[in-house]
Design an enzyme around this catalytic site. Structure first.
Site, PDB file in Angstrom:
ATOM      1  N   ASP A 110      37.019  36.437  39.949  1.00 32.15           N
ATOM      2  CA  ASP A 110      38.462  36.722  40.332  1.00 32.15           C
ATOM      3  C   ASP A 110      38.534  37.028  41.664  1.00 32.15           C
ATOM      4  OD1 ASP A 110      36.618  38.789  40.157  1.00 32.15           O
ATOM      5  OD2 ASP A 110      38.058  40.311  39.565  1.00 32.15           O
ATOM      6  N   GLU A 111      37.839  36.537  42.436  1.00 28.68           N
ATOM      7  CA  GLU A 111      37.708  36.823  43.979  1.00 28.68           C
ATOM      8  C   GLU A 111      37.426  35.413  44.722  1.00 28.68           C
ATOM      9  OE1 GLU A 111      35.684  40.153  46.201  1.00 28.68           O
ATOM     10  OE2 GLU A 111      35.238  40.432  43.848  1.00 28.68           O
ATOM     11  N   ASP A 134      42.179  39.240  45.300  1.00 34.43           N
ATOM     12  CA  ASP A 134      41.410  39.841  44.169  1.00 34.43           C
ATOM     13  C   ASP A 134      42.344  39.921  43.483  1.00 34.43           C
ATOM     14  OD1 ASP A 134      38.606  41.479  43.900  1.00 34.43           O
ATOM     15  OD2 ASP A 134      40.255  42.263  42.779  1.00 34.43           O
TER      16      ASP A 134
END
Length: 368
Positions: A118-119, A19
């Site tokens: 973003d993960e 993350d």
DNA sequence: TCTGGGGTCCTAGGACCC
DNA sequence: TCTGGGGTCCTAGGACCC
């Protein structure tokens, strides 16, 4: 079939959840270094007086109680004088995101499943997951100058929750061994997939902590939440969940466009024009694919805050834009013409492409 | 205080059929 | 006139996630 060697037999499958730290704000600071150390708030078109919410706040801004999902107007009230408000720049984040994912995919022996800008999850066979995580963080930093945090788990649920304990710029391991030690006394709300509503309903049964949930009677959970969700929540109390990291490309089952109007719509003509445009734009995303549009949905939010959705079955090829727009307009004719419309949305739900849907569904929302 | 925009999946209840 | 039990499909709505 080759026999596993002694070494591979001793290794096990780990799930890493990567993350990015304050991703959107970090990308903005990266291209405007003079913003380092200042509270940065990204949302809407960057005007804190408009109807919009915060996409990301930098850690400096979070000190003032500003967080994602908060109305920009509220953020503006809390923010100090030196705070910076910026518009959302999708293209910039997508570009950085692609670099991050390509970098992680390049690590030896990993399977990558993207779950957002973003993960992602990484699946890896190893004896030293912390070592893999350290390398992953180094690689991302070298490629993008951005920091990330990593959760290490024996399934996706535990890996995802572990990340929170690693932030910022760190890592944390959460497995069956330390699950109750770490999570037992925490609120059910801290479990991935339990939001405010379910937390409240659980509390109605005296279930407040993760340990309470694990100890709860399965029959009671099923009676309250249904056969699937009841059992799913029960498992969640133990931190049990899927562990398979799936690298198959994600295929959307629907596309939608929605807009909150800065000035409410008040006439049927305005509503019709808006629906026509939203339907056409939603259809743009379907048009490239050789599939059928199965349903059309309309979402409306009347002022001040009364949201409704409704839909209708349809069977239109993705070449029939006119038919789709017409179906959306027919739905729009059932809106209440006397009320002020604050938001409209049109969604196209599609069949899966030929070959069917190979992915087993899990009740965790979104892409898992 | 006033609530975005893009998604996914589950449940309840009515319609309809046998 | 009153009415079973099971199955499937459809629709509306709810809840959650990034």
């Amino acid at each position: 079939m080759t026999q596993p060697t002694a070494q591979t037999r001793s290794m096990s499958l780990w799930v890493l959840h990567v993350d990015m730290d304050q991703f959107i704000a970090a990308v903005e600071v990266l291209r405007q270094p003079e913003l380092v150390g200042r509270p940065v708030i990204v949302g809407g078109n960057g005007d804190p007086t408009e109807r919009a919410v915060v996409a990301t706040a930098s850690y400096e801004a979070r000190e003032f109680g500003i967080g994602s999902g908060m109305p920009m107007k509220v953020a503006a009230r809390k923010a100090p004088d030196d705070a910076v408000f910026l518009p959302v720049d999708h293209a910039a984040y997508e570009s950085v995101s692609a670099t991050v994912m390509a970098t992680l995919r390049g690590l030896p022996g990993v399977t990558l499943e993207i779950i957002g800008w973003d993960e992602c999850f990484l699946g890896v066979m190893t004896d030293e997951p912390e070592e893999v995580a350290r390398r992953a963080r180094q690689a991302v930093l070298a490629a993008t100058a951005l920091h990330c945090s990593i959760g290490i788990g024996d399934n996706k649920i535990r890996a995802k929750i572990a990340t929170g304990f690693g932030k910022p710029r760190g890592m944390f391991r959460l497995t069956e061994q330390n699950w109750f030690e770490v999570m037992g006394e925490r609120s059910t709300r801290e479990l991935w997939g339990i939001g405010p509503r379910v937390q409240k309903r659980l509390a109605g049964h005296g279930i407040r902590t993760v340990r309470n949930l694990a100890d709860a009677d399965r029959g009671e959970l099923v009676a309250e939440f249904g056969p699937r969700m009841g059992l799913w929540y029960g498992d969640l109390g133990f931190g049990r969940g899927p562990a398979v990291v799936d690298d198959k490309p994600w295929v959307a089952r629907s596309h939608s466009r929605e807009t909150t109007y800065q000035q409410n719509l008040t006439t049927t003509e305005q509503v019709a024009a808006a629906v026509r445009e939203l339907a056409s734009r939603a259809f743009d995303d379907c048009a490239a694919e050789d599939r059928l549009v199965e349903r059309v949905h309309l979402k409306v939010r009347y002022a001040p805050f009364d949201t409704r959705t409704f839909g209708r079955k349809l069977s239109a090829p993705t070449s029939d834009r006119g038919g789709f727009v017409h179906a959306a307009l027919r739905l729009a004719s059932s809106l209440d013409p006397a009320r002020e419309v604050r938001l409209l949305g049109v969604r196209a739900e599609m069949t899966m492409p030929a070959g069917g849907d190979p992915v087993e569904r899990t009740p965790v929302r979104g892409r898992i």
